[in-house]
Design a protein around this motif. Structure first.
Motif, short mmCIF file in Angstrom:
data_model
loop_
_atom_site.label_atom_id
_atom_site.label_comp_id
_atom_site.label_asym_id
_atom_site.label_seq_id
_atom_site.Cartn_x
_atom_site.Cartn_y
_atom_site.Cartn_z
N THR A 197 -3.62 11.98 -2.97
CA THR A 197 -3.29 12.94 -4.03
C THR A 197 -2.60 12.24 -5.19
O THR A 197 -2.86 12.55 -6.36
N GLU B 60 -3.42 21.12 -6.64
CA GLU B 60 -2.81 20.61 -5.43
C GLU B 60 -3.40 21.30 -4.19
O GLU B 60 -3.62 20.65 -3.16
N GLU B 61 -3.63 22.60 -4.30
CA GLU B 61 -4.24 23.33 -3.19
C GLU B 61 -5.65 22.81 -2.90
O GLU B 61 -6.07 22.71 -1.74
N ARG C 172 -5.38 19.62 -0.96
CA ARG C 172 -5.04 19.91 0.44
C ARG C 172 -6.22 20.46 1.22
O ARG C 172 -6.39 20.19 2.40
#
Length: 286
Positions: A194, A181-182, A185
């Motif tokens: 995403t 997820e990082e 981002r």
């Protein structure tokens, strides 16, 4: 080649083991059943309660009524009728379940507010819910098209199908590691990107088992719905009609029950086939 054939061999072995267990118990079991302290723990082994498997299979080839169609053809037509209701209910339940999962993953407050009710919905007895849905449907219409009895059956099937999809998809959407997820981002990817590029692919291993369970649940819902609403033409209604002849023709009852079981296996098999095709396409794209 042997590895690919293992699922089929395992299924065949399971069927043979079940048949051997059936005939073995019929050979040694009591015709009155086994009771302990007045409670029957094992079924009766009489021909009226447990006909021989050979008799059940032979009944498939004989006529339903004198001069009528063979049983296998009647059961097949009934299964195809029920399959339509299952397909509509499965698709509707899948859309509702997936949308709920996406909503609950996107908003934590939605998960805390909706998930308990999603779980609670499955505690309502289906046999009591089916007449209510049929009664509501009788007052509805889609434009100029009046509500049909089979639509109530599809709604009941969707009611059972949406739950495993909602829970399985939610778990899958929440499965990506924080580092992944990082990374998304860091690429300035929005929530939608995403979802499409990370969460949905990562949730596939959780989604397809849920879809197989939802398919089987949709079959159960359709069969119970046909029985509860009195919808004619499906395998559920056929089970009720054949049950009335259980005393005089016990093998006939089992033909409809086997047809319903095979219908569930077919639906689960179609979902499994889609999973294999998707996995193969994903592997080729890489």
């Amino acid at each position: 080649m042997i590895t690919k054939a293992r699922p089929a061999l395992a299924a065949l072995a399971g069927v043979l083991a079940g048949a051997a267990l059936w005939e073995g118990y019929k050979a040694v079991g009591s015709e009155q059943g086994t009771e302990i302290l007045g409670v029957r723990l094992l079924p009766r082994a009489s021909d009226a309660a447990m006909p021989h498997i050979a008799d059940i299979l032979a009944r498939f080839g004989s006529a339903e009524l004198t001069g009528g169609d063979p049983i296998w053809q009647v059961v097949l037509v009934a299964c195809l009728f029920t399959l339509r209701n299952v397909a509509v209910g499965f698709l509707a339940g899948g859309v509702v379940g997936l949308l709920l999962a996406i909503l609950m993953q996107r908003f934590r407050v939605a998960e805390r507010g909706l998930l308990p009710y999603v779980i609670l919905s499955q505690t309502v007895p289906l046999i009591a819910l089916a007449p209510v849905i049929a009664g509501w449907g009788g007052r509805l219409s889609i434009g100029a098209y009046p509500w049909q009895p089979w639509m109530s059956v599809s709604v009941i099937a969707a009611y059972l199908a949406f739950f495993p999809i909602a829970v399985g998809a939610l778990r899958g959407l929440q499965s990506p590691a924080p580092i992944a997820e990082e990374l998304m981002r860091s690429y300035a990817a929005g929530w939608w990107a995403t979802l499409i590029k990370l969460r949905l692919p990562a949730g596939t291993p959780y989604l397809f088992p849920a879809l197989r369970l939802a398919g089987a649940s949709a079959v159960v819902g359709a069969v119970v719905g046909e029985i509860s609403t009195g919808t004619r033409g499906g395998i559920g209604r056929l089970i009720i009609e054949y049950s009335r002849e259980a005393t005089s023709d016990p093998a006939k009852v089992y033909t409809a029950m086997i047809g319903a079981a095979l219908l569930g296996l077919v639906v689960a098999g179609v979902v499994a086939l889609l999973e294999v095709l998707l996995a193969r396409r994903t592997a080729l794209s890489r």
